[in-house]
Motif scaffolding. Structure first.
Motif, mmCIF file in Angstrom:
data_model
loop_
_atom_site.group_PDB
_atom_site.id
_atom_site.type_symbol
_atom_site.label_atom_id
_atom_site.label_comp_id
_atom_site.label_asym_id
_atom_site.label_seq_id
_atom_site.Cartn_x
_atom_site.Cartn_y
_atom_site.Cartn_z
ATOM 1 N N LEU A 50 17.678 11.585 22.018
ATOM 2 C CA LEU A 50 16.869 10.949 20.982
ATOM 3 C C LEU A 50 17.705 10.491 19.790
ATOM 4 N N PHE A 51 18.998 10.811 19.788
ATOM 5 C CA PHE A 51 19.866 10.453 18.662
ATOM 6 C C PHE A 51 20.187 8.967 18.707
ATOM 7 N N GLU A 52 20.004 8.291 17.560
ATOM 8 C CA GLU A 52 20.226 6.845 17.504
ATOM 9 C C GLU A 52 21.355 6.488 16.559
ATOM 10 N N GLY A 53 22.387 7.321 16.499
ATOM 11 C CA GLY A 53 23.559 6.989 15.705
ATOM 12 C C GLY A 53 23.337 7.078 14.219
ATOM 13 N N GLY A 54 22.497 7.964 13.750
ATOM 14 C CA GLY A 54 22.259 8.113 12.329
ATOM 15 C C GLY A 54 21.097 7.283 11.822
ATOM 16 N N GLN A 55 20.687 6.282 12.596
ATOM 17 C CA GLN A 55 19.510 5.497 12.235
ATOM 18 C C GLN A 55 18.268 6.377 12.406
ATOM 19 N N MET A 56 17.231 6.101 11.643
ATOM 20 C CA MET A 56 15.998 6.879 11.747
ATOM 21 C C MET A 56 15.423 6.720 13.158
ATOM 22 N N PRO A 57 15.249 7.806 13.904
ATOM 23 C CA PRO A 57 14.806 7.688 15.297
ATOM 24 C C PRO A 57 13.406 7.096 15.423
ATOM 25 N N LEU A 58 13.159 6.515 16.569
ATOM 26 C CA LEU A 58 11.905 5.808 16.815
ATOM 27 C C LEU A 58 10.705 6.737 16.671
ATOM 28 N N TYR A 59 10.832 7.965 17.156
ATOM 29 C CA TYR A 59 9.689 8.881 17.103
ATOM 30 C C TYR A 59 9.383 9.323 15.675
ATOM 31 N N ARG A 60 10.320 9.133 14.743
ATOM 32 C CA ARG A 60 10.041 9.448 13.340
ATOM 33 C C ARG A 60 9.622 8.217 12.550
ATOM 34 N N ARG A 61 9.906 7.026 13.091
ATOM 35 C CA ARG A 61 9.514 5.799 12.403
ATOM 36 C C ARG A 61 8.028 5.496 12.570
ATOM 37 N N PHE A 62 7.446 5.923 13.703
ATOM 38 C CA PHE A 62 6.047 5.620 13.971
ATOM 39 C C PHE A 62 5.130 6.579 13.226
ATOM 40 N N PRO A 63 4.014 6.070 12.698
ATOM 41 C CA PRO A 63 3.084 6.958 12.002
ATOM 42 C C PRO A 63 2.339 7.850 12.997
ATOM 43 N N LYS A 64 2.061 9.066 12.551
ATOM 44 C CA LYS A 64 1.297 9.989 13.375
ATOM 45 C C LYS A 64 -0.122 9.990 12.845
ATOM 46 N N ARG A 65 -1.005 9.317 13.558
ATOM 47 C CA ARG A 65 -2.390 9.236 13.104
ATOM 48 C C ARG A 65 -3.315 9.463 14.281
ATOM 49 N N GLY A 66 -4.520 9.851 13.950
ATOM 50 C CA GLY A 66 -5.550 9.959 14.968
ATOM 51 C C GLY A 66 -5.562 11.296 15.673
ATOM 52 N N PHE A 67 -6.423 11.394 16.644
ATOM 53 C CA PHE A 67 -6.653 12.630 17.385
ATOM 54 C C PHE A 67 -6.505 12.344 18.867
ATOM 55 N N THR A 68 -5.833 13.230 19.588
ATOM 56 C CA THR A 68 -5.755 13.106 21.034
ATOM 57 C C THR A 68 -6.461 14.294 21.661
ATOM 58 N N ASN A 69 -7.206 14.023 22.698
ATOM 59 C CA ASN A 69 -7.995 15.057 23.356
ATOM 60 C C ASN A 69 -7.198 15.746 24.458
ATOM 61 N N ALA A 70 -5.953 15.355 24.677
ATOM 62 C CA ALA A 70 -5.188 15.832 25.825
ATOM 63 C C ALA A 70 -5.014 17.338 25.826
ATOM 64 N N ARG A 71 -4.911 17.963 24.667
ATOM 65 C CA ARG A 71 -4.709 19.405 24.602
ATOM 66 C C ARG A 71 -5.950 20.173 25.058
ATOM 67 N N HIS A 72 -7.135 19.604 24.801
ATOM 68 C CA HIS A 72 -8.389 20.291 25.105
ATOM 69 C C HIS A 72 -9.040 19.799 26.392
ATOM 70 N N GLN A 73 -8.482 18.765 26.980
ATOM 71 C CA GLN A 73 -9.076 18.143 28.158
ATOM 72 C C GLN A 73 -9.016 19.072 29.361
ATOM 73 N N LYS A 74 -10.036 19.023 30.212
ATOM 74 C CA LYS A 74 -10.082 19.878 31.396
ATOM 75 C C LYS A 74 -9.883 19.046 32.646
ATOM 76 N N GLU A 75 -9.220 19.643 33.631
ATOM 77 C CA GLU A 75 -8.999 19.002 34.924
ATOM 78 C C GLU A 75 -10.048 19.519 35.895
ATOM 79 N N TRP A 76 -10.809 18.624 36.499
ATOM 80 C CA TRP A 76 -11.865 19.009 37.418
ATOM 81 C C TRP A 76 -11.480 18.674 38.850
ATOM 82 N N ALA A 77 -11.791 19.592 39.751
ATOM 83 C CA ALA A 77 -11.656 19.305 41.182
ATOM 84 C C ALA A 77 -12.923 18.577 41.604
ATOM 85 N N ILE A 78 -12.775 17.429 42.258
ATOM 86 C CA ILE A 78 -13.926 16.616 42.640
ATOM 87 C C ILE A 78 -14.079 16.657 44.151
#
Length: 167
Positions: A50-78
C-alpha cells in the motif's frame, strides 16, 4: 520410511545462510543488501503493497462515509422444494440432514426454503424462512413447516428504571 532412507529431492543438511561474515563467506561484502541506502542496514523494512512512495495513499485520500451492512449480513442456505423429494417419507429435514445428503455444503447462518419444484412425500421441514409457495407445497403433500424463530433482539437500554417516588 525414515529420514535416513530419503535420498532424492530432499536436501537433508542445508547450511544456514550466514550473512555479514565478510567477502569470503559467499554472500559478498554487503550480504546481498547493496551499498548504503535505507534498506542496507539491519532492521530496515521494505515498503508494503500500500506504500506509494511517501505520497498520501489512495485508501487515505478517499472519504469514509456511509454505512455498510456487510458486517451484519447473514448468509442463507437456499434449498428448493423439489430438492427435498430425495428424502424418505416422514423424516425431519433440517440443516444437518441437508448436509448429510450434500444438498448444503458450506457453513451458513440459516436455511431458506423456496418453492421451485414439486414434493410428493410427507416431510417435517425445519427452516428459518419459507416462501409462500414452498409452504403451500409442503402442506399440500401432508408435511409440516416448522419455523425456527429468530434470536431475541438485545435490550438496548442499559440504564436501570427510576425508583418510584415516595410521598
Amino acid at each position: 520410511m525414515d529420514l535416513n532412507s530419503v535420498t532424492q529431492g530432499v536436501v537433508k543438511r542445508k547450511l544456514k545462510r550466514r550473512v555479514g561474515r565478510g567477502i569470503g563467506s559467499g554472500q559478498g561484502k554487503t550480504a546481498g543488501l547493496g551499498a548504503k541506502g535505507q534498506y542496507a542496514s539491519a532492521g530496515a523494512r521494505l515498503p508494503s503493497g500500500l506504500f506509494e512512495g511517501g505520497q498520501m495513499p489512495l485508501y487515505r485520500r478517499f472519504p469514509k462515509r456511509g454505512f455498510t451492512n456487510a458486517r451484519h449480513q447473514k448468509e442463507w442456505a437456499i434449498v428448493n422444494v423439489g430438492d427435498l423429494d430425495t428424502f424418505d417419507a416422514n423424516t425431519t429435514v433440517d440443516m444437518a440432514a441437508l448436509k448429510t445428503k450434500r444438498l448444503v455444503v458450506a457453513t451458513y447462518d440459516g436455511l431458506r426454503v423456496l418453492g421451485d419444484g414439486d414434493l410428493s412425500k410427507k416431510l417435517t421441514v425445519r427452516a428459518n424462512h419459507f416462501s409462500k409457495s414452498a409452504k403451500e407445497k409442503i402442506e399440500k403433500a401432508g408435511g409440516v413447516c416448522d419455523l425456527i424463530p429468530p434470536p431475541k433482539k438485545p435490550v438496548r437500554n442499559k440504564m436501570k428504571p427510576r425508583p418510584p417516588k415516595v410521598k
